[in-house]
Design a protein around this motif. Structure first.
Motif, PDB file in Angstrom:
ATOM      1  N   TYR A  34     -15.657 -33.847   6.067  1.00 58.66           N
ATOM      2  CA  TYR A  34     -16.799 -33.516   7.045  1.00 58.66           C
ATOM      3  C   TYR A  34     -17.246 -34.842   7.554  1.00 58.66           C
ATOM      4  O   TYR A  34     -16.991 -35.936   6.803  1.00 58.66           O
ATOM      5  N   PRO A  35     -17.696 -34.873   8.832  1.00 57.81           N
ATOM      6  CA  PRO A  35     -18.177 -36.346   9.497  1.00 57.81           C
ATOM      7  C   PRO A  35     -19.108 -37.038   8.345  1.00 57.81           C
ATOM      8  O   PRO A  35     -20.154 -36.376   7.780  1.00 57.81           O
ATOM      9  N   ASP A  36     -18.807 -38.327   8.309  1.00 53.62           N
ATOM     10  CA  ASP A  36     -19.573 -39.152   7.465  1.00 53.62           C
ATOM     11  C   ASP A  36     -19.492 -38.855   5.828  1.00 53.62           C
ATOM     12  O   ASP A  36     -20.180 -39.264   4.947  1.00 53.62           O
ATOM     13  N   PHE A  37     -18.256 -38.402   5.616  1.00 54.46           N
ATOM     14  CA  PHE A  37     -17.830 -38.062   4.185  1.00 54.46           C
ATOM     15  C   PHE A  37     -17.869 -39.224   3.437  1.00 54.46           C
ATOM     16  O   PHE A  37     -17.260 -40.261   3.949  1.00 54.46           O
ATOM     17  N   GLN A  38     -18.210 -39.510   1.959  1.00 60.51           N
ATOM     18  CA  GLN A  38     -18.381 -40.739   1.431  1.00 60.51           C
ATOM     19  C   GLN A  38     -16.690 -41.222   1.060  1.00 60.51           C
ATOM     20  O   GLN A  38     -16.181 -40.264   0.480  1.00 60.51           O
ATOM     21  N   PHE A  39     -16.521 -42.197   1.714  1.00 60.87           N
ATOM     22  CA  PHE A  39     -15.042 -42.500   1.475  1.00 60.87           C
ATOM     23  C   PHE A  39     -14.791 -42.733  -0.103  1.00 60.87           C
ATOM     24  O   PHE A  39     -13.549 -42.320  -0.464  1.00 60.87           O
ATOM     25  N   MET A  40     -15.430 -42.957  -0.723  1.00 61.63           N
ATOM     26  CA  MET A  40     -15.316 -43.373  -2.255  1.00 61.63           C
ATOM     27  C   MET A  40     -14.684 -41.909  -2.921  1.00 61.63           C
ATOM     28  O   MET A  40     -13.891 -42.105  -3.695  1.00 61.63           O
ATOM     29  N   GLY A  41     -15.013 -40.758  -2.169  1.00 61.72           N
ATOM     30  CA  GLY A  41     -14.487 -39.546  -2.889  1.00 61.72           C
ATOM     31  C   GLY A  41     -13.088 -39.401  -2.948  1.00 61.72           C
ATOM     32  O   GLY A  41     -12.461 -38.727  -3.698  1.00 61.72           O
ATOM     33  N   LEU A  42     -12.331 -40.103  -2.083  1.00 67.33           N
ATOM     34  CA  LEU A  42     -10.957 -40.084  -1.773  1.00 67.33           C
ATOM     35  C   LEU A  42     -10.266 -40.726  -2.935  1.00 67.33           C
ATOM     36  O   LEU A  42      -8.818 -40.643  -3.105  1.00 67.33           O
ATOM     37  N   ALA A  43     -10.952 -41.608  -3.677  1.00 66.46           N
ATOM     38  CA  ALA A  43     -10.553 -42.215  -4.827  1.00 66.46           C
ATOM     39  C   ALA A  43      -9.750 -41.441  -5.789  1.00 66.46           C
ATOM     40  O   ALA A  43      -8.923 -41.620  -6.494  1.00 66.46           O
ATOM     41  N   ALA A  44     -10.403 -40.051  -5.935  1.00 66.75           N
ATOM     42  CA  ALA A  44      -9.735 -39.109  -6.833  1.00 66.75           C
ATOM     43  C   ALA A  44      -8.302 -38.667  -6.460  1.00 66.75           C
ATOM     44  O   ALA A  44      -7.568 -38.317  -7.146  1.00 66.75           O
ATOM     45  N   ALA A  45      -8.005 -38.826  -5.009  1.00 64.65           N
ATOM     46  CA  ALA A  45      -6.553 -38.330  -4.641  1.00 64.65           C
ATOM     47  C   ALA A  45      -5.481 -39.450  -5.236  1.00 64.65           C
ATOM     48  O   ALA A  45      -4.389 -39.002  -5.429  1.00 64.65           O
ATOM     49  N   THR A  46      -5.962 -40.614  -5.595  1.00 63.26           N
ATOM     50  CA  THR A  46      -5.187 -41.521  -6.101  1.00 63.26           C
ATOM     51  C   THR A  46      -4.586 -41.269  -7.475  1.00 63.26           C
ATOM     52  O   THR A  46      -3.572 -41.382  -8.188  1.00 63.26           O
ATOM     53  N   VAL A  47      -5.502 -40.491  -8.369  1.00 64.41           N
ATOM     54  CA  VAL A  47      -5.229 -39.930  -9.580  1.00 64.41           C
ATOM     55  C   VAL A  47      -3.970 -39.021  -9.443  1.00 64.41           C
ATOM     56  O   VAL A  47      -2.993 -39.085 -10.324  1.00 64.41           O
ATOM     57  N   PHE A  48      -4.060 -38.057  -8.467  1.00 63.36           N
ATOM     58  CA  PHE A  48      -3.132 -37.236  -8.434  1.00 63.36           C
ATOM     59  C   PHE A  48      -1.575 -37.624  -7.824  1.00 63.36           C
ATOM     60  O   PHE A  48      -0.551 -37.404  -8.223  1.00 63.36           O
TER      61      PHE A  48
END
Length: 314
Positions: free
Chosen positions: A9-23
């Motif tokens: 969603y707009p202004d989503f905290q970019f750090m949250g995408l770090a979890a994608a790297t685990v997968f």
């Protein structure tokens, strides 16, 4: 192929995408990839993150996901009606629905956290609890699993959450290998504290910091004021005065806090007998450790261990 969807969603905290790297790294460990990662939003198209960079997304559809992950923002997150409806439907169709950081507000607004144990970033936990009193908020946790709903603390805790999911799916050895490649500690326990005693005390000078590090590394010893003062290269009187001025507490209280932190970690991540934990962390006996736990957490050591095993029995 397991479908992992990150709700953007707009202004989503970019750090949250770090979890994608685990997968992503889990896929690299396998002969054939098991996870397919997608990014979805209510509108589709490019969605700006908190850093201004845009993430290309697909609009909500009838597609089903094994796991839906909702990240946080830089503050409280308000969900639109479309987002709430989508998340509510996902709960009935997905194996697990998760939030990272203040993404928990989205789950709370949708009513998904009512009656459930949950956590979020420590700075927003009490606000979320006040706004949604039906949530059983536990503000000092790395992550919590309550049925098919997973919630985590802020920032890097999303990595712990994703590692826990990989461990559930593929086993501890593979999750450990992924963590090693990401150069992170392997799966902090869900019940582990969001805080660090050393960071909380925030010693200003190298001398007091050196004494604290010495204490943490020598918890099995008595750790008298004289020992700590010697580590700081100060007289006991100078040390006691400087220590209280910098940390706001006495050396004895600081040592107890360090012992409790170490004992809690041993209780959560191992199966050592309580007497062994008390000995290893410098408590004279299990009763003194129990009283220290009650002062710090309002719970005895056995309850801390039981909660950690309930959060993550694997």
């Amino acid at each position: 192929m397991q479908q992992i969807a990150f709700l953007i969603y707009p202004d989503f905290q970019f750090m949250g995408l770090a979890a994608a790297t685990v997968f992503e790294f889990a896929n690299l460990e396998l002969p054939e990839p098991i996870y397919e990662i997608s990014y979805i939003s209510e509108t589709g198209g490019p969605i700006p993150t908190s850093l201004g960079m845009a993430v290309d997304t697909k609009a909500f559809s009838d597609a089903r996901f094994d796991t839906l992950i909702i990240g946080g923002g830089n503050g409280m997150v308000r969900a639109s009606r479309g987002v709430k409806d989508f998340v509510t439907l996902a709960l009935t169709q997905s194996r697990r629905v998760a939030s990272i950081c203040t993404g928990a507000y989205v789950l709370a607004e949708a009513g998904i956290l009512d009656g459930r144990r949950a956590t979020t970033h420590w700075a927003y936990a009490r606000d979320l609890q006040e706004r949604f009193p039906a949530v059983r908020m536990e503000e000092d946790r790395i992550f919590i699993i309550d049925g098919s709903v997973w919630t985590s603390a802020g920032m890097t805790a999303g990595i712990d959450l994703a590692l826990a999911m990989v461990e559930k799916d593929l086993g501890a050895d593979l999750a450990r290998s992924v963590a090693k490649k990401l150069v992170v500690h392997h799966r902090r326990a869900g019940g582990q504290s969001q805080f660090s005693v050393l960071l909380e005390m925030d010693a200003k000078t190298d001398r007091i910091q050196s004494a604290l590090v010495y204490a943490r590394n020598n918890l099995r010893t008595a750790l008298s004021v004289e020992q700590l003062a010697d580590a700081a290269h100060l007289s006991p009187r100078q040390f006691s005065r400087a220590f209280r001025a910098e940390t706001g507490q006495s050396p004895a209280k600081a040592v107890e806090n360090l012992r409790v932190e170490a004992a809690r970690l041993m209780m959560e991540q191992g199966r050592h007998p309580i007497d062994v934990v008390a000995e290893e962390t410098g408590f004279a006996d299990r009763e003194r450790m129990r009283r220290a736990f009650l002062r710090a957490f309002g719970q005895p050591p056995q309850t801390i261990r039981r909660n950690a095993q309930r959060d993550y029995p694997g």
